[in-house]
Enzyme design. Structure first.
Site, mmCIF file in Angstrom:
data_model
loop_
_atom_site.group_PDB
_atom_site.id
_atom_site.type_symbol
_atom_site.label_atom_id
_atom_site.label_comp_id
_atom_site.label_asym_id
_atom_site.label_seq_id
_atom_site.Cartn_x
_atom_site.Cartn_y
_atom_site.Cartn_z
ATOM 1 N N SER A 32 27.225 11.657 56.648
ATOM 2 C CA SER A 32 28.320 12.539 57.031
ATOM 3 C C SER A 32 29.673 11.840 56.834
ATOM 4 C CB SER A 32 28.086 12.973 58.479
ATOM 5 O OG SER A 32 28.677 14.208 58.700
ATOM 6 N N HIS A 41 21.651 19.001 59.389
ATOM 7 C CA HIS A 41 22.531 17.846 59.226
ATOM 8 C C HIS A 41 22.024 16.626 60.004
ATOM 9 C CE1 HIS A 41 26.387 16.291 57.950
ATOM 10 N NE2 HIS A 41 26.675 15.906 59.180
HETATM 11 C C1 GCU Z 1 32.451 17.111 61.101
HETATM 12 C C2 GCU Z 1 33.307 17.096 59.877
HETATM 13 C C3 GCU Z 1 32.532 16.610 58.669
HETATM 14 C C4 GCU Z 1 31.824 15.338 58.973
HETATM 15 C C5 GCU Z 1 30.963 15.488 60.223
HETATM 16 C C6 GCU Z 1 30.252 14.201 60.636
HETATM 17 O O1 GCU Z 1 31.528 18.147 60.986
HETATM 18 O O2 GCU Z 1 33.813 18.373 59.650
HETATM 19 O O3 GCU Z 1 33.415 16.389 57.572
HETATM 20 O O4 GCU Z 1 31.028 14.981 57.867
HETATM 21 O O5 GCU Z 1 31.792 15.893 61.291
HETATM 22 O O6 GCU Z 1 30.727 13.110 60.338
HETATM 23 O O7 GCU Z 1 29.219 14.288 61.301
#
Ligand code: GCU
Length: 413
Positions: free
Chosen positions: A250, A392
């Site tokens: 992420s 995710h």
């Molecule tokens: C949020 C953000 C993302 C990121 C995520 C994370 O959702 O919008 O860009 O990747 O956090 O780091 O878990």
């Protein structure tokens, strides 16, 4: 009058309950529908702004790659400026535990210290070395959300073969890898907006107290920290610093790609669901967009990036060019079907288009423009990829594929 008040009250309560059912502001108008995505042309990888075609590996390395890196530096992530006064960097192994995970590995707690006349900042770097493996070992370097000084890594966090947070460290040790972790908030806050503490202050000349529009945002500072961890690894005899696989999930996947693009000491990079500002193509505007990202996290990128909000077609780069800067070193992209916020299709397309540079450098890239099906990992390629069902996270299936990709590239040569 009474009726008006009653109507107002009704409307207010009514609207409030509608509002409660609405998606959060940042999740409104998200375009997940492939058929409604904008048409776009990607900036060419192998043509310079002057129109010169890049046709050889030498031209790529000497001309085009430096151009592209400078664009990412000045327009997207922000450039690390020259420090106002020379920074002294030192390492100290403050603790060693040879009995980590029932004696499978040795844990080293390493303090990396930066200082000059503006102040002092410390990073707390963790290095795990498998006890049974022949040294020096190849290792994974993880950009971590977990604080390396916290209980997340204590004896109390150890489960059979893994940590409480799911990291299967036992599998890494069994397969002969070291595992290192650098904590994202040692040098800069998660959603830093002031830049008065942390690493930035060591770099400001007299009179400066905030990064300039082209200077480093949060992700650049996190990437810089991992490069300093690489500096330490080059001094550690247990670790083979020429066989480091960097990885992150992420936000940390975004930092991973930016670190690997810049630092050619890193042998291999793994982007886990890095999405927007990671592997995903800006111009698709699918899932999280530049606008949504800079609205919630204004300084993850540099301020110059704000100019391209809803003007993504004006960007002289897109994220396939970031992946290309990692070439010829192997890069792996992991997506999942339900992780629409990170735009899995856009992540794949980046890897697919970056493959043009891998081929120019005599390496194997992705051949097929269509994304593979879930559960069909592409491992035996210098540009690797998998997607899976689900959302995710890094699941056991993903960790295994990362290890397979590293085995194929770091152990076969
Ligand atoms: C949020 C953000 C993302 C990121 C995520 C994370 O959702 O919008 O860009 O990747 O956090 O780091 O878990």
């Amino acid at each position: 009058m009474k009726a008006t008040i009653a109507l107002l009250a009704f409307l207010t309560v009514g609207l409030a309950s509608v509002a409660a059912r609405e998606p959060k502001e940042y999740d409104r108008d998200v375009n997940y529908d492939e058929a409604r995505l904008p048409k776009y042309d990607l900036p060419p990888l192998l043509v310079t702004p002057e129109g010169k075609k890049i046709t050889s590996p030498e031209e790529w390395h000497q001309v085009r790659r430096p151009q592209i890196l400078a664009l990412f530096s000045n327009l997207i992530y922000g450039k690390v400026p020259q420090p106002a006064a020379a920074i002294e960097q030192s390492y100290e192994v403050v603790k060693t535990d040879p009995e980590f995970m029932e004696g499978k590995a040795t844990r080293k707690d390493v303090k990396i210290r930066f200082s000059n006349d503006r102040g002092e900042v410390e990073m707390h770097f963790l290095v795990f070395v498998p006890n049974q493996a022949e040294k020096p070992v190849p290792a994974f370097l993880k950009h971590s959300f977990n604080n390396t000084q916290s209980k997340d890594f204590d004896a109390s966090a150890i489960r059979p073969g893994k940590l409480r947070n799911g990291w299967p460290l036992g599998d890494f040790f069994d397969r002969g890898y070291g595992f290192c972790a650098v904590y994202q908030q040692d040098l800069v806050g998660h959603n830093e907006t002031e830049f008065l503490k942390g690493i930035h202050k060591l770099f400001y000349p007299e009179g400066q107290s905030f990064p300039k529009a082209h200077e480093w945002g949060v992700l650049s500072a996190v990437a810089w920290g991992a490069m300093r961890a690489m500096d330490y690894l080059e001094t550690d005899d247990d670790i083979d610093a020429t066989r480091i696989a960097i990885m992150g999930h992420s936000k940390m996947g975004k930092a991973t790609l930016w670190t690997a693009a810049q630092d050619e000491r890193i042998a291999l990079a793994i982007s886990a669901q890095s999405g927007c500002a990671g592997a995903a193509i800006w111009r698709r505007k699918s899932g999280e967009t530049l606008k949504k990202m800079v609205t919630r996290f204004p300084y993850w990128l540099c301020r110059n990036a704000w100019k391209f909000v809803e003007q993504e077609d004006d960007l002289p780069v897109d994220q396939h060019m970031l992946l290309a800067c990692i070439a010829p070193r192997p890069v792996y992209v992991h997506s999942s079907i339900d992780d629409t916020w990170a735009d899995s299709r856009g992540e794949y397309l980046s890897a697919y288009h970056a493959s043009e540079v891998y081929r120019l450098l005599g390496k194997k890239g992705l051949e097929n423009e269509a994304s593979p099906e879930p559960g069909e990992p592409i491992i035996e390629s210098d540009v690797g990829y998998h997607t899976r069902e689900g959302g995710h996270s890094i699941d056991p299936y993903d960790w295994e594929r990362f290890l397979d990709f590293a085995d194929y590239h770091l152990k076969n040569d």
